[in-house]
Scaffold this motif. Sequence first.
Motif, PDB file in Angstrom:
ATOM      1  N   ILE A  52       0.843  -1.204   0.000  1.00  8.60           N
ATOM      2  CA  ILE A  52       0.000   0.000   0.000  1.00  8.60           C
ATOM      3  C   ILE A  52       0.877   1.253   0.000  1.00  8.60           C
ATOM      4  CG2 ILE A  52      -1.602   1.361   1.412  1.00  8.60           C
ATOM      5  CD1 ILE A  52      -2.854  -1.378   2.247  1.00  8.60           C
ATOM      6  N   LYS A  53       1.914   1.259   0.829  1.00 12.84           N
ATOM      7  CA  LYS A  53       2.823   2.415   0.874  1.00 12.84           C
ATOM      8  C   LYS A  53       3.524   2.608  -0.463  1.00 12.84           C
ATOM      9  CE  LYS A  53       3.726   1.988   5.803  1.00 12.84           C
ATOM     10  NZ  LYS A  53       4.729   1.604   6.818  1.00 12.84           N
ATOM     11  N   GLU A  54       3.949   1.509  -1.067  1.00 11.37           N
ATOM     12  CA  GLU A  54       4.642   1.601  -2.353  1.00 11.37           C
ATOM     13  C   GLU A  54       3.720   2.154  -3.440  1.00 11.37           C
ATOM     14  OE1 GLU A  54       7.410  -2.240  -1.201  1.00 11.37           O
ATOM     15  OE2 GLU A  54       6.012  -2.408  -2.883  1.00 11.37           O
ATOM     16  N   ILE A  55       2.477   1.686  -3.458  1.00 11.80           N
ATOM     17  CA  ILE A  55       1.513   2.170  -4.455  1.00 11.80           C
ATOM     18  C   ILE A  55       1.185   3.638  -4.203  1.00 11.80           C
ATOM     19  CG2 ILE A  55      -0.857   1.917  -5.325  1.00 11.80           C
ATOM     20  CD1 ILE A  55       1.059  -0.257  -6.327  1.00 11.80           C
ATOM     21  N   GLU A  56       1.078   4.028  -2.931  1.00  8.09           N
ATOM     22  CA  GLU A  56       0.829   5.439  -2.612  1.00  8.09           C
ATOM     23  C   GLU A  56       1.952   6.321  -3.145  1.00  8.09           C
ATOM     24  OE1 GLU A  56       0.295   5.375   1.645  1.00  8.09           O
ATOM     25  OE2 GLU A  56      -1.857   4.996   1.469  1.00  8.09           O
ATOM     26  N   GLN A  57       3.201   5.866  -2.998  1.00  9.14           N
ATOM     27  CA  GLN A  57       4.336   6.629  -3.528  1.00  9.14           C
ATOM     28  C   GLN A  57       4.254   6.737  -5.051  1.00  9.14           C
ATOM     29  OE1 GLN A  57       7.663   4.476  -1.895  1.00  9.14           O
ATOM     30  NE2 GLN A  57       7.748   5.778  -0.080  1.00  9.14           N
ATOM     31  N   LEU A  58       3.846   5.654  -5.686  1.00 10.38           N
ATOM     32  CA  LEU A  58       3.698   5.661  -7.138  1.00 10.38           C
ATOM     33  C   LEU A  58       2.602   6.642  -7.565  1.00 10.38           C
ATOM     34  CD1 LEU A  58       4.272   4.593  -9.973  1.00 10.38           C
ATOM     35  CD2 LEU A  58       2.807   2.625  -9.441  1.00 10.38           C
ATOM     36  N   VAL A  59       1.470   6.588  -6.893  1.00 11.53           N
ATOM     37  CA  VAL A  59       0.358   7.482  -7.220  1.00 11.53           C
ATOM     38  C   VAL A  59       0.761   8.945  -7.018  1.00 11.53           C
ATOM     39  CG1 VAL A  59      -1.966   8.210  -6.521  1.00 11.53           C
ATOM     40  CG2 VAL A  59      -1.447   5.778  -6.815  1.00 11.53           C
ATOM     41  N   GLU A  60       1.452   9.225  -5.916  1.00 12.06           N
ATOM     42  CA  GLU A  60       1.892  10.600  -5.650  1.00 12.06           C
ATOM     43  C   GLU A  60       2.822  11.097  -6.755  1.00 12.06           C
ATOM     44  OE1 GLU A  60       3.544  10.438  -1.716  1.00 12.06           O
ATOM     45  OE2 GLU A  60       1.575  10.103  -0.804  1.00 12.06           O
ATOM     46  N   ALA A  61       3.722  10.243  -7.198  1.00  9.40           N
ATOM     47  CA  ALA A  61       4.643  10.630  -8.277  1.00  9.40           C
ATOM     48  C   ALA A  61       3.873  10.884  -9.569  1.00  9.40           C
ATOM     49  CB  ALA A  61       5.705   9.555  -8.479  1.00  9.40           C
ATOM     50  N   ILE A  62       2.899  10.044  -9.862  1.00  3.14           N
ATOM     51  CA  ILE A  62       2.078  10.225 -11.066  1.00  3.14           C
ATOM     52  C   ILE A  62       1.307  11.538 -10.973  1.00  3.14           C
ATOM     53  CG2 ILE A  62       0.077   9.346 -12.347  1.00  3.14           C
ATOM     54  CD1 ILE A  62       1.138   6.492 -11.627  1.00  3.14           C
ATOM     55  N   ALA A  74       7.727   2.456  -9.220  1.00  2.35           N
ATOM     56  CA  ALA A  74       7.208   1.229  -9.843  1.00  2.35           C
ATOM     57  C   ALA A  74       8.245   0.109  -9.771  1.00  2.35           C
ATOM     58  CB  ALA A  74       6.815   1.504 -11.288  1.00  2.35           C
ATOM     59  N   ILE A  75       9.494   0.426 -10.072  1.00  2.00           N
ATOM     60  CA  ILE A  75      10.555  -0.580 -10.013  1.00  2.00           C
ATOM     61  C   ILE A  75      10.730  -1.081  -8.588  1.00  2.00           C
ATOM     62  CG2 ILE A  75      13.061  -0.917 -10.233  1.00  2.00           C
ATOM     63  CD1 ILE A  75      12.883   0.984 -12.709  1.00  2.00           C
ATOM     64  N   PHE A  76      10.755  -0.163  -7.638  1.00  2.00           N
ATOM     65  CA  PHE A  76      10.895  -0.528  -6.230  1.00  2.00           C
ATOM     66  C   PHE A  76       9.775  -1.485  -5.815  1.00  2.00           C
ATOM     67  CE2 PHE A  76      10.189   0.160  -1.693  1.00  2.00           C
ATOM     68  CZ  PHE A  76      11.472   0.081  -1.178  1.00  2.00           C
ATOM     69  N   VAL A  78       7.844  -3.460  -7.750  1.00  2.00           N
ATOM     70  CA  VAL A  78       7.935  -4.761  -8.432  1.00  2.00           C
ATOM     71  C   VAL A  78       9.056  -5.604  -7.825  1.00  2.00           C
ATOM     72  CG1 VAL A  78       8.468  -5.886 -10.624  1.00  2.00           C
ATOM     73  CG2 VAL A  78       6.861  -3.977 -10.561  1.00  2.00           C
ATOM     74  N   GLU A  79      10.199  -4.990  -7.540  1.00  2.00           N
ATOM     75  CA  GLU A  79      11.303  -5.740  -6.945  1.00  2.00           C
ATOM     76  C   GLU A  79      10.917  -6.326  -5.592  1.00  2.00           C
ATOM     77  OE1 GLU A  79      14.619  -3.010  -6.894  1.00  2.00           O
ATOM     78  OE2 GLU A  79      15.245  -3.625  -8.895  1.00  2.00           O
ATOM     79  N   HIS A  80      10.289  -5.519  -4.750  1.00  2.00           N
ATOM     80  CA  HIS A  80       9.920  -6.002  -3.423  1.00  2.00           C
ATOM     81  C   HIS A  80       8.782  -7.017  -3.473  1.00  2.00           C
ATOM     82  CE1 HIS A  80      12.471  -2.672  -2.268  1.00  2.00           C
ATOM     83  NE2 HIS A  80      12.653  -3.339  -1.158  1.00  2.00           N
ATOM     84  N   ALA A  81       7.875  -6.842  -4.416  1.00  2.00           N
ATOM     85  CA  ALA A  81       6.801  -7.821  -4.578  1.00  2.00           C
ATOM     86  C   ALA A  81       7.377  -9.164  -5.024  1.00  2.00           C
ATOM     87  CB  ALA A  81       5.778  -7.317  -5.605  1.00  2.00           C
ATOM     88  N   ALA A  82       8.359  -9.126  -5.932  1.00  2.10           N
ATOM     89  CA  ALA A  82       8.979 -10.366  -6.405  1.00  2.10           C
ATOM     90  C   ALA A  82       9.696 -11.087  -5.276  1.00  2.10           C
ATOM     91  CB  ALA A  82       9.963 -10.066  -7.540  1.00  2.10           C
ATOM     92  N   VAL A  83      10.448 -10.332  -4.496  1.00  2.50           N
ATOM     93  CA  VAL A  83      11.175 -10.933  -3.370  1.00  2.50           C
ATOM     94  C   VAL A  83      10.188 -11.563  -2.390  1.00  2.50           C
ATOM     95  CG1 VAL A  83      12.609 -10.395  -1.358  1.00  2.50           C
ATOM     96  CG2 VAL A  83      13.212  -9.490  -3.593  1.00  2.50           C
ATOM     97  N   SER A  84       9.101 -10.864  -2.111  1.00  2.00           N
ATOM     98  CA  SER A  84       8.099 -11.383  -1.182  1.00  2.00           C
ATOM     99  C   SER A  84       7.404 -12.617  -1.751  1.00  2.00           C
ATOM    100  CB  SER A  84       7.062 -10.304  -0.879  1.00  2.00           C
ATOM    101  OG  SER A  84       6.070 -10.806  -0.019  1.00  2.00           O
ATOM    102  N   ALA A  85       7.027 -12.554  -3.022  1.00  2.00           N
ATOM    103  CA  ALA A  85       6.318 -13.672  -3.642  1.00  2.00           C
ATOM    104  C   ALA A  85       7.170 -14.930  -3.681  1.00  2.00           C
ATOM    105  CB  ALA A  85       5.876 -13.300  -5.059  1.00  2.00           C
TER     106      ALA A  85
END
Length: 118
Positions: A52-62, A74-76, A78-85
């Motif tokens: 949620i925090k990562e998406i909020e940062q993305l939305v704010e940048a957009i 977005a890269i940050f 995706v990288e953290h989602a991949a590591v978690s998954a």
Amino acid sequence: ERMVTAKRVFYDRICQGAENPIAFDIVNRLVLRTSGLRSRSMLRKARQQQSIKEIEQLVEAIQRRDVTAAREAAIFHVEHAAVSALGLDEDMALAGAEMPPVEAAEQQHKRDLEAAAS
């Protein structure tokens, strides 16, 4: 499940806003191919909150129309989602290591598969 659905709607809206049918098609294919990993990642409450925090940062940048910050966010994410998954975040937390970029996570996953096969 709600989180996965919300993220799909979010990605759909980004592509629609960009008015780029090719990007929309690519993202839809990626979402379908990664839905299992996304669901696995979202099972962890801590990851949900971080996502949620990562998406909020993305939305704010957009919203600021800051292309560089949006790309980095977005890269940050995706990288953290991949590591978690891939379940690597728990292993690395136990080892006291920082989360690696996607490439390092993929290499670790391959090593884990090879170790399990032998």
